[in-house]
Write a protein that holds these residues in place. Structure first.
Motif, PDB file in Angstrom:
ATOM      1  N   LYS A 122      50.261  38.393  39.512  1.00  0.00           N
ATOM      2  CA  LYS A 122      48.828  38.169  39.815  1.00  0.00           C
ATOM      3  C   LYS A 122      48.611  37.235  40.956  1.00  0.00           C
ATOM      4  N   VAL A 125      51.600  40.812  45.952  1.00  0.00           N
ATOM      5  CA  VAL A 125      51.038  42.046  46.667  1.00  0.00           C
ATOM      6  C   VAL A 125      52.140  43.141  46.774  1.00  0.00           C
ATOM      7  N   LYS A 174      46.256  32.649  44.468  1.00  0.00           N
ATOM      8  CA  LYS A 174      45.554  33.931  44.597  1.00  0.00           C
ATOM      9  C   LYS A 174      44.747  34.154  45.922  1.00  0.00           C
ATOM     10  N   VAL A 177      46.621  36.174  48.354  1.00  0.00           N
ATOM     11  CA  VAL A 177      46.593  37.748  47.785  1.00  0.00           C
ATOM     12  C   VAL A 177      45.279  38.174  48.396  1.00  0.00           C
ATOM     13  N   GLU A 178      44.232  37.598  48.159  1.00  0.00           N
ATOM     14  CA  GLU A 178      42.889  38.333  48.881  1.00  0.00           C
ATOM     15  C   GLU A 178      43.074  38.534  50.480  1.00  0.00           C
ATOM     16  N   LEU A 181      45.118  41.523  51.215  1.00  0.00           N
ATOM     17  CA  LEU A 181      44.768  42.699  50.988  1.00  0.00           C
ATOM     18  C   LEU A 181      43.938  43.125  51.984  1.00  0.00           C
ATOM     19  N   ARG A 197      47.272  45.054  44.988  1.00  0.00           N
ATOM     20  CA  ARG A 197      47.637  44.242  44.270  1.00  0.00           C
ATOM     21  C   ARG A 197      48.866  44.930  43.356  1.00  0.00           C
TER      22      ARG A 197
END
Length: 293
Positions: A122, A125, A174, A177-178, A181, A197
């Motif tokens: 989670k 990536v 996280k 991660v955003e 992306l 993801r």
């Protein structure tokens, strides 16, 4: 329990230097250098290290296993993960079970890396359409501005250490991660990369296991533009779509004029090759999707 994995070391790093660095946490019993891109594939990795026959164009890094005299220093050593040492961002993790046992997470493809991968999908990536010669440190540098990077894993052929064109970046949270992306379909090292993801921990582990088993002549991948992914030989030994399209050739079959098997096979192979060339990007994207599960 007494062993830590150390990734992304410079290829000229000596065992003595590694032992000295980690000796700050406790007495080091032994150091083993692994994952060397040998300049002579006939040499075992240990011999390549001793003779300094390392192909840094393929991989400009090596991994190591550090064995402490007891388990007490392991936690302190692992706490230095992602810190700069030897001029690189080092990956430091608990070592997984011995070869042949179950390995966890995407890191398993690197030969027994620790157990964090199974629980961090989670915060990770998936990177696709990477250059095959891309190095781990370049990925660290590209993504560290987006958040605190904990690990970079580029899936490689276990014998040649050639990159397979995909990998993973794990962040501390996280938020990274955003931000990562948003890099989807941007350029890295001259290629338009895919950033997605990670679908699940199980998918990441499965992809890593498939990659780990995909040495020369593995026969599980599809060759594109002279390169192969997901298990087939990096040197294109007999498993490509054109060879499959031709099929077996009977001795004495007509080669010209009469519609013999060989002539038909060549025609079929040419059409298949043309279709493959026309849809190379889409085919690669489909394989990378499969690698995620």
């Amino acid at each position: 329990a007494r062993t830590v994995f150390v990734g992304n070391l410079p290829p000229d790093t000596s065992r003595k230097a590694v032992a000295k660095h980690f000796g700050a946490f406790g007495r080091v019993e032994s150091v083993r250098i692994r994952s060397v891109a040998s300049a002579n594939l006939k040499l075992e990795q240990r011999a390549a290290v001793i003779k300094k026959a390392v192909n840094t164009a393929v991989r400009d890094a090596v991994n190591a296993y550090v064995v402490f005299a007891d388990a007490a220093p392991v936690e302190a050593a692992v706490a230095t993960n992602a810190q700069l040492a030897f001029g690189r961002h080092l990956r430091v993790d608990r070592a997984a079970p011995p070869s042949g046992g179950a390995t966890s997470g995407a890191a398993g493809a690197e030969g027994g890396v620790g157990a964090t991968g199974a629980t961090t999908h989670k915060r990770s990536v998936f990177l696709g359409n990477l250059p095959f010669d891309l190095q781990e440190e370049a990925v660290w540098e590209a993504f560290s501005s987006l958040g605190s990077v904990e690990a970079v894993r580029l899936i490689r052929d276990p014998q040649t250490q050639q990159g397979k064109g995909f990998g993973y970046v794990t962040f501390a949270d996280k938020v990274g991660v955003e931000a990562a992306l948003a890099r989807h379909e941007t350029t890295l090292a001259g290629r338009t990369i895919r950033v997605q993801r990670c679908k699940s921990a199980a998918a990441a582990a499965s992809a890593a296991q498939r990659a780990a088993k995909g040495g020369r002549g593995g026969g599980g991948g599809v060759a594109v533009l002279g390169r192969s992914e997901g298990g087939s030989s990096l040197q294109g030994s007999g498993g490509g779509p054109e060879a499959q399209a031709r099929g077996p050739i009977r001795k004495g079959a007509k080669e010209e004029g009469g519609g013999g098997r060989r002539a038909k096979g060549k025609a079929g192979g040419g059409a298949e090759a043309a279709r493959e060339a026309g849809g190379g990007a889409a085919a690669r994207a489909r394989r990378e999707d499969a690698a995620q599960g």
